[in-house]
Scaffold this motif. Sequence first.
Motif, mmCIF file in Angstrom:
data_model
loop_
_atom_site.group_PDB
_atom_site.id
_atom_site.type_symbol
_atom_site.label_atom_id
_atom_site.label_comp_id
_atom_site.label_asym_id
_atom_site.label_seq_id
_atom_site.Cartn_x
_atom_site.Cartn_y
_atom_site.Cartn_z
ATOM 1 N N LEU D 9 104.456 81.013 97.163
ATOM 2 C CA LEU D 9 103.014 80.987 96.901
ATOM 3 C C LEU D 9 102.254 81.946 97.803
ATOM 4 N N ILE D 13 99.501 84.545 96.656
ATOM 5 C CA ILE D 13 98.121 84.429 97.138
ATOM 6 C C ILE D 13 97.663 85.740 97.766
ATOM 7 N N SER D 47 96.913 75.755 89.044
ATOM 8 C CA SER D 47 96.390 74.633 89.808
ATOM 9 C C SER D 47 96.551 74.891 91.303
ATOM 10 N N ALA D 48 97.705 75.379 91.685
ATOM 11 C CA ALA D 48 97.956 75.643 93.103
ATOM 12 C C ALA D 48 97.001 76.712 93.621
ATOM 13 N N ASN D 50 94.102 77.461 92.430
ATOM 14 C CA ASN D 50 92.770 76.861 92.492
ATOM 15 C C ASN D 50 92.603 76.068 93.779
ATOM 16 N N LEU D 51 93.608 75.251 94.052
ATOM 17 C CA LEU D 51 93.540 74.425 95.262
ATOM 18 C C LEU D 51 93.373 75.311 96.486
ATOM 19 N N HIS D 52 94.110 76.420 96.475
ATOM 20 C CA HIS D 52 94.038 77.301 97.625
ATOM 21 C C HIS D 52 92.635 77.874 97.789
ATOM 22 N N LEU D 54 89.820 76.787 96.549
ATOM 23 C CA LEU D 54 88.820 75.754 96.848
ATOM 24 C C LEU D 54 88.850 75.424 98.338
ATOM 25 N N LYS D 55 90.043 75.434 98.876
ATOM 26 C CA LYS D 55 90.162 75.159 100.311
ATOM 27 C C LYS D 55 89.447 76.253 101.114
ATOM 28 N N GLY D 57 86.906 77.542 100.231
ATOM 29 C CA GLY D 57 85.481 77.406 99.959
ATOM 30 C C GLY D 57 84.994 78.372 98.909
ATOM 31 N N THR D 59 85.522 79.806 94.662
ATOM 32 C CA THR D 59 86.153 79.459 93.397
ATOM 33 C C THR D 59 86.664 80.731 92.754
#
Lengths: 290, 147, 1016, 222, 307
Positions: D9, D13, D47-48, D50-52, D54-55, D57, D59
């Motif tokens: 990942l 990323i 999803s992963a 997105n989570l990253h 969002l963390k 801060g 989108t």
Amino acid sequence: MTLQTKLSKGDLVVLVEMNTPKGVDISDLVTNARHLKSRIDAVVIPDMDNGVMHMSALAGGAIMRQQGMEPMIHIYGRDRNRMALQGDMLAAHVLGIHNLLVVQGENIAHGDHQNAKPVDDLNELDLLVMVHSLLKGTDLAGFELKGKPEFFTGYQVQPIQDDDHLEEEIKTTKAKVDAGAQYIMVPPVFDIDYYIQILNKFKSLNVPVIATVFMLKNVGMARYISINDPGSKLPESLITRIRKAKDRETECIRIAGEMIKELKSQVAGIKISASGWEDRLPAILDCAGL
Amino acid sequence: MENFEPEIVAFCCHYCAYTAADMAGSKRIAYPPNVKIIRVPCTGKVDAIHIMKAFEKGADGVYVAGCLEGDCHFKNGNTRAKYRVEQVQKYLTDLGWEKDRVAMINMSAGMGEFFASTALEFTQNIKQLGPSPIKHFNTDGHQTAVS
Amino acid sequence: MQKLKNIQHDKSNDRSVLVIGGGVGGIRAALDLAESRRNVILIDKSYSIGGLMTQLDRTFPTNNCDLCTVSPHLSENTRQIHLDLQPMTQLEELTGEAGNFTATLVTEPRYIDINKCTACGECHKYFPEAVRFTPGLDPRAPTCMRYPQATPYAFSIDMEKVTDIKALQKACKADAIIPDDVQKKTTVEAASVILSVGAKLFDPAVLDNFGGGLFDNVVTGLEYERIMSASGPFQGDLVRVSDKKRPKKVAWIQCVGSRGINKADVPYCSGVCCMYALKEAIVTKERFAESIETTIFYMDMRTYGKDYELYYNRAKNDYGIRMIRCRPHSIVEDYKTKDLSITYAVEEEALTKTEEFDMVVLSTGFRVGQTSIDLMARLGIQLNPHNFAETDHFNSVKTSRPGVYVCGVIESPKDIPETMVQASAAASMAATDLPAITDIPEIENDFMPERDVSKEEPRIGVFICDCGLEIGGVVDVDKMVEFAETRAHVVVSQAVGYGCSSDSMSMIEASVKTNNLNRVVIGGCSPRTHETKFQDLMRRTGLNKYLVEIVNLRDQNTWAHMGQPKEALDKAYKLLGIGINGVRKSRSLTDQTLPMNQNALVVGGGVTGMTAALQLARQGIKVYLVERNPGLGGLAKSIRKTIEGDDVGPFMNQLIDDVSAHENVQVLTRSIIVDHSGIPGRFKTGIQTGPRMNYMQLDHGVTVLATGALPNRPDVYGLGTHDNIIDQLELDAVIEDNPEKIKAVNNVVMIQCAGSREPDNPNCSRICCQAAMKNALRIKAINPDAQIFILYRDIRTYGFQEDYYREARNLDVKFIRFSADNKPEVKIENDRVSVFVDDIILGRKIQIETNCLALSTGMIADDENTEDLSMMFHLPRTQDHYFLEDHVKLRPVDMSVRGIFIAGTVHSPKTIQESITQAHAAAGRAQTLLAKKEINLGAAVAKVDGSKCAACLICVRACPFSIPFINEDGYSQIDPAKCQGCGVCAADCPAKAIQLLAYEDDQIMAKLDGLFGGIN
Amino acid sequence: MITAEQKPLKEIIEYISPYDRILLVGCNECVTVCAAGGRKEVGLLASALNLHSLKQGRTIDIKEITLERQCDPEYVEELVSEIDRADAILSMACGCGVQTIAERYKEKPVFPAVNTKFMGASQSQGIWVERCQGCGDCLLGITGGICPVARCSKHLLNGPCGGTSDGKCEIAPDVDCAWCLIWERLKALGMEKRYEEIMEAKDFRPAGGGGPRKIIREDLSL
Amino acid sequence: MKTQSRLEKVLASGALAVTSEVGPPRGAIPEKVKEKASLIKDHVDAINVTDNQTAMVRMSSWAAGVIIKQMGLDPILQMVTRDRNRLAMQSDIIGAYSMGINTMMCLSGDHVKFGDHPMANGVFDLDSIQLVQAVRKMRDEGKFQGGADIKSPPKMFIGAAANPFADPFELRVMRLAKKIKAGADFIQTQCIFNLDKFEKYMEMVCDRGLDEQVHLLAGITPMKSAGMARYMKNKVPGMDVPDDVIKRMEGVSKEEQPEEGIKIAIESIERLKKVKGVHGFHIMAIEWEEKVPQIVEKAGLFPRPVV
């Protein structure tokens, strides 16, 4: 290589027992056999084992032959007289079934047709004499046959109850060997060390000895055997082992596999009986490293 | 952080965990209300995506609760679920999240007390971990998911 | 509004069973028969059915309010084809014989047309006097329902107390009042009759020493139940009657009117009072305040039922309920404070004490009322000395008149599970007078055609129950209603009281139609119990049954979070959000069906298994009876006599002969079960059978597990070390076979609870006290001079067994009590056996030398066997290794896996007669399933989108049941008739080509959105 | 099939961190079958990611789409309607798919989200093993149907090296010695003699030694 | 005589040949090569120079071979197909031959996985048999692999390895036959501890008449300790160390174990001398070269014949 040549060469033979269906749907029989085809040497087809009516072993053997596998069928005198038996033997040869195992038919009272009339025209010794006679090209009435059949014939030893019985059984078995039994099959014992002792005694008869590994399926079955068949020496530790296992079925497969591993250097062959769970036989062979 | 109340999703199988939750209720055994159950026929139905999406939508913790091992109504759905939970744990680790935000729990239908005690334990664990990394505290102390 | 459907009797099956009495027993029996597609007429003299149980607050051991668990049984639409419910009706005469009775029935006027009554309650607003609602406590309206889910859901009028008929008629908006309603007399043909009229509770008013009926704060157990009940006089608040204040100290006095001490008492034990006192005490602490002091005055704590001992231990140890072994002499009321003082003797200290209490509960037991005695006379059945129905000693539901059966308390005092067992047994027996179950054709359900809603915008109706106080008492229902209103697509949102009551159901049904709803959310209790009921409702409205979503607001919210109302409300919003979002994505689905296999497998060839097998076989069902031993008979074969003095041997031999001879029973002895698969109605079980363990597979639709328990042989009190130390079973044999030996004994000692009520076997073995009485009396009969000492902890001769206890005392059998922490000691010196025990009354240790020490060792579960079976059949067990039934109160022989039933001592220890009753019950319950020709598999099956499928084989390999295959079009295909609906394939599919219907991914995503406040 | 495995990942990323709008493209062929880049994996990765974000801060907009086959231009053409709304493309197909996209959409950066591994077969659920190296000159006919090029660690063509024990390769006890398998198979087929023939040094031109390979079917080409 | 190789000459004389080996150093230290070679110079006929043994980078074998050659000794150039493609190998062969090296061993080499460069790509353009074939073609036909003529072809005495103990056993002799067919003049075997099995192998070799076609040198390795014996048994692929050998090593004290190991080696040589088809010994004293003279002497193989 046929079973006989392999045994004569001293190679380990692996046999599995498969019952014919009670009915005409042979799909399970064929499927289970196919999964084992390359891994075993012969399929033993009991004939109405335990006195329970099934499709005849002769047909089962023929089906195995069609599948390209080597069959071995049970013969005994309970259900057929000498006419029927000889006729079936000739048919067996023609159908490509050349391995016979002379067994003692289970008491009718223990089966599913308790009102049936037992025939008992020939006993086990007579059967061997009969086979011997056919091999020579003569039937039991002394008439000459048109074409001689070929058979490789063995004898199924009775379950051993205790040491005295063992001695007696060795004697009767010797008589069978003298009458022409070319190999013997010894019923299962669950205490391996004790089993090896027994097997060694049978080896003195100088014919290949085939051991039987019988698959336990759960605690209930192990308990039943330990209570009702003390001669099979099923140790309490084995029951505990199954009880403690997380996956009991796998543990039972493993137990059978381990028994085979321990026995394979001690005998000429091993017969595995999964008693209805033939679909688990490949897993047992895996565990046994066969 | 002290008044942080995590939002926890529990995917519960119909035959065991969901029944155990009902049992906990009928025995009036209290557990944290943070846990919200989504019923599934078997934990084998729970896809890794469902768990990931729960986090994406704002969950602080997710657990999958199925039958005891070896006791799955559908043979092995719960063991498959266990592997999927491990897969998500790996994802979370890779993302720098705490992998303990997701867990696999096994229980039988009769284990109402256990359902409650695990719900409590899991909630406490998540409280320890704090809000999901995607949540940010607003000045008024409320958390909102940025989405 | 619910209508009582006119029964269209099936012509080929037009003989009915008449069930008299609409309590839980009668309802259970009637439903079992109706479910087995037998026609039933259920009559009750009351205006709605439900009986005693519906008045109880909560029942042990789960302490649930059982109204809701009974009520789903009362109004299932499909059953009404076979069930004719006649309230306010009594039997006048019964002529004819078994198979061919004619019953004359009399129906009292109701003065209300139940087809018109909407149960709006207007009438009772205007005429609130006259009819009593709750016994002794709650004078209420003339038109009054006994509890909110009453069936039929209509009022009734006591016309004698109505003063102005015109005004009453005017008040009724539905025009349902029939002022000239008259008594009607009808005759019906019945093949058999089941009597289930229950019994009255003893009225303590006749006892002057307890002030019953005089002191406000002395109530009976049932009154206490009503006080605590949400539908009771104080809306579920525990307060004193005198000042409506919460009591701080409550006492229970046991055996009031039972066990024959005072002149008004009956001699027998009422069997249930110990448990209900414990329950009331626990609920008091649990629901009202930990700090309320609870004290129970008792003689023997009779917690002899399954896991009851554990409940007793919890009461003592976890809840700190005080137990005082003493029978108080009297209660005195302080006329000012209305406080009560109880004077009692302290056994160990030989002194009396007086203690103040705020409330006293009298644990009153059962007695048969005169109306029941008259009714039994009309039925022509014999009564026992205590006026209960006399029954066969080997068949507790069979009366002296062939074709008339009994169940419940009218047979003997008993609790709800035993009543349920007997009801199912009676139903099963009653069915034997009807044509065999296999001969009955099936009648189709005719719901209206389903509406196609796939093209419609969602129109969602949200209906929220308060469930009495169960939901509404913790969270504000109105706020939830407001919340739901704000959600997208929600057209209707409203509170519905008890959503499962028939008026609420009718209201929802009407709302669906008038508002043209196409989706429904019910906020209530667990979908596990109530989903079917609301799905039926959907079908009645012409909607697919999968368009309803049940939000579990009770079991998983208000019950669990009653201490946190604020948080519970917040959670309720979220749960509703999940439900509303979920239902929005719901689709119409079709259930899959398969033909039913009508064979039965009975495991265990003891008395229970054989009885069940025979009962099923006689209904035309093919039965495989599997027994691991070489012969049939089981443990009962080693018992010689019952306590009533019947010979067990001949009975067993007859049973074995009948079973062996029956053409429908295939007996398989020496058989071990080794595998099991399939679904209810289509099971496949592998066995190894015969001396050589031949493998066989049996196809069957249901399974009855009756593998029994083992006689316990604990290593205590020198058992097995000396010839004179034996267990009760051995003693039974000695008495029968060797009376000479009994003549020679002088001192006989029996030690009770040997190996029972101990940490490793915590429950009571139930049978030992009666076994001790039985053997003591027989010894006395042979050798009147023999001294018999029975060393006990509590004597548990429940029900009529008390008679034998009394007789033993009269014959001078010595009873010496000991406690668990000070047990008797057995010493063997010079081959002589001596027992040493502390006599609590004498206050010193005594030595008894004995030449016959009989240990009451009771039973122990067959752990190894039940463990094996529980793994193969996926069944839960109790801590002490008995099987755990699906619902300990209401489904005592059903297992959590449908189609599997348990009976006999594999359930818990019990006597032969009790085992036989349970065997009949299991056979009866099995018939409810076997009567169906089809199995409904539900709609949750996996569906493949061929256009997305990559034919990767992952589903083929992942499926635990090997159902998917790649078809000739090159994509995966899943046979819906075989799919078990676990969803493993759907979760594993890498192309997302598989969806599990009813649990589609978009629905789960929508639910997550609903939880987190988003809309999808 | 061509097998692949998701990249770590972290690496993915890093690739996409400068971009806000990502087009995440799966493929419904091989990578679906080997569970590396089908619809499900696309969903999980999205999803992963997105989570990253969002963390962090922020989108990101991830559009998920799974093509029937990413190595065919016609299917890749389907991305046209989405391409303008993306800053970058993340492909979960094998290297062929990634390159087909890169070739078609030259203006957008394309990043691989999987590592393309080998041509393999599935041994059992969740296990894939290498079976072919595309050497362009198939020997299977003389090696009993077992490829020494792909399955012998040293690509030996004339028999097992001295490191074989118990039928396993010296590099790891769970790797079968290809030559032991070949030998068993030849014996079973009665073709032991085959073994004694020396296999000449291999011509590596068809294996790619002669540069990128190409197949031309004139009868099919337009 | 096919070549000028001293080894060929010794073998042709019918005497039992003795070879041993020197592992080049991991650094530019020519002295190290000289030091090791001089330890054994009088006791062997030729010295194998290993080629990146155990897949660890070392001084190239042909360079080390040249150093040994310059000492007046006879190196055997080992060449593994792991590290070079057919171009590199052929060029090295003619290079080495030009420096006077006339004997070589063709091997496939240990897998890179075991060495210090596990990330390296194993070349394996040719396998060992193909290399034997290639060297023979260079020598006898004067042709490169590509088919071009060689001006002054290298006349190499060609060796190959054999492991009689690796699986499948029945293939071992066939593989030997293949190597001979490809052009191997001599064979050095893997260390032999299981003498029974080796004798069986040699019987099969002789049955096929292969002993007539090739010179087989039996591999001998003295063990320093019981630990080493166990290690060889368990960890070294294709090695067959029978339990009784390990037991024998364990049977003596730790201090006596090296002596016992040497004893075993000598006894083995004594026994193998009698085996038909064994034409010499290849003594691999791993990091224990100083013991080679002792072994050779005690085994009655000293002095070496002069050819």
